[in-house]
Scaffold this active site. Sequence first.
Site, PDB file in Angstrom:
ATOM      1  N   ASP A  77       0.829  -1.210   0.000  1.00 58.74           N
ATOM      2  CA  ASP A  77       0.000   0.000   0.000  1.00 58.74           C
ATOM      3  C   ASP A  77       0.859   1.255   0.000  1.00 58.74           C
ATOM      4  O   ASP A  77       2.067   1.211   0.235  1.00 58.74           O
ATOM      5  CB  ASP A  77      -0.940   0.015   1.211  1.00 58.74           C
ATOM      6  CG  ASP A  77      -0.202  -0.018   2.542  1.00 58.74           C
ATOM      7  OD1 ASP A  77       0.842  -0.703   2.624  1.00 58.74           O
ATOM      8  OD2 ASP A  77      -0.656   0.634   3.498  1.00 58.74           O
ATOM      9  N   GLU A 143       0.295  -1.458   5.594  1.00 60.56           N
ATOM     10  CA  GLU A 143       1.364  -1.035   6.502  1.00 60.56           C
ATOM     11  C   GLU A 143       1.135   0.390   6.980  1.00 60.56           C
ATOM     12  O   GLU A 143       1.408   0.729   8.137  1.00 60.56           O
ATOM     13  CB  GLU A 143       2.716  -1.141   5.785  1.00 60.56           C
ATOM     14  CG  GLU A 143       3.921  -0.909   6.670  1.00 60.56           C
ATOM     15  CD  GLU A 143       4.378   0.542   6.730  1.00 60.56           C
ATOM     16  OE1 GLU A 143       5.251   0.858   7.570  1.00 60.56           O
ATOM     17  OE2 GLU A 143       3.862   1.367   5.939  1.00 60.56           O
TER      18      GLU A 143
END
Length: 486
Positions: A77, A143
């Site tokens: 991400d 994350e």
Amino acid sequence: MKVSELEPRIVFEIFDEITKVPRPSKKEGKIRQFLLDFAAKHGVAAKTDEVGNVVLSVPGTPGHENAPTVVLQGHMDMVCESNDKSFDFETTPITTIVDGDWVRADGTTLGADNGIGVAAALAAITDKDLVHGPIEVLVTVDEETGMTGAFNLGKDMITGKILVNLDSEDDAEVFVGCAGGVDTQAVFTYKRSFAPTDFHYFKLDVSKGLGGHSGGDIHLGRANANKIVARFLWDLSRKYEVVVSEFDGGNLRNAIARAAHVVFGVHTSKKEDIRIALNMYAADIANEFAGVEPTLTLNLESVDRPEYCIDSKTSNNLIRSLYCAPHGVVSMSRDLEGLVETSTNLASVKMRGDNEIVIATSQRSSVESRKWDIANQVEAVFTLAGAAVTHGDGYPGWQPNMESPVMKLACDAYEELYGIKPAIKAIHAGLECGLFKSVYPDLDMVSFGPTLKDVHSPSERMFIPAVERFWGQLRRLLEKVADLKK
């Protein structure tokens, strides 16, 4: 020149593909499919777990099949920040620009955090000229907004005892530790009251701050737009009756708030006083942040009377608590010179529904007890102001191991190639390594990466020469491990 034409070509071609795949946190379906398609295209084994983490595995090159397995780790991400609020990160690819020695995006975050790390890991398992032992590429989800993937990584996902995290942001530095963190949320519940008809209404807009990473950039002393707005309202509230209709500032909990605005009113007879006050305040802010915030802008304009305002009690409590809430560096490490030990970020202020104001903050520390101490201080401020406060689960730090074998190999690899002994450091940002260690306690870990600047902001950029050194260091490290025996 296009990004895909840069050297090392094998890395930049993959990075260019990654930038074309939308990948906001918690919405990683498209990038996950990209990884699985990449594996299928190159004949690489791949698997996923329940939360969406992906592992791609390749055996060692001939003669090195029995070398220790290395886990190359990154996250899929990216932080989604744009100068254009209409930019849709869920559907629109990033537009990349080669700007001299740097790669940047056109008005958005670049996503080199952590797209370049993932690109390097994928390049490593497809480079036909690279000698290596078995490699597992672990790419985690979410994350940036919760470390969901690292928190929920199953015990059967990886087998390697050496893990190389590719999510650091400084060339010629090898990281062996990181801060732990916890998020704290405060919620004010307010009543709506009709906006006074004898008041004049303004919109104060703070914009064009540099923002940046709330861990890696917190020591730079950049402006927090939420704090700037709150301070001005506090100054006014000491002299005048102030009503607040709207407050919106910041965005992500791990980004320093670079923009915020408030719609507020004062009695019509005082409207010129407010313009004078803003001019004086703007001059103070410009002086305080001279050399730090070259583009920061404060703008005040008259607006139509809103229909409703926040009730006066909650409005006063909101202003006071935002003004006195801690933000920035709390203490420096006594173990590693120049390292921030503890900090807190007043990340965002958002109005939700018809009666709630939600304040998000993030606390970090390499000392677990101090992490909770500053989180509790934040709780105390907002509790005193009447807000309901909750803490997230938090995540652990990564305790440095100065005897780490892989740390020595990574440092030797860089020094052999470039004649410079890299600095050994810890980082005041959250890496996933601490969570991996809790599931796989025998892991020997290290983290390194190329130079990135202003991550988590639209000014994010990546230094092209550092990518080549990063790639060289990674290749040499893998070659060194390939010569070891289990």
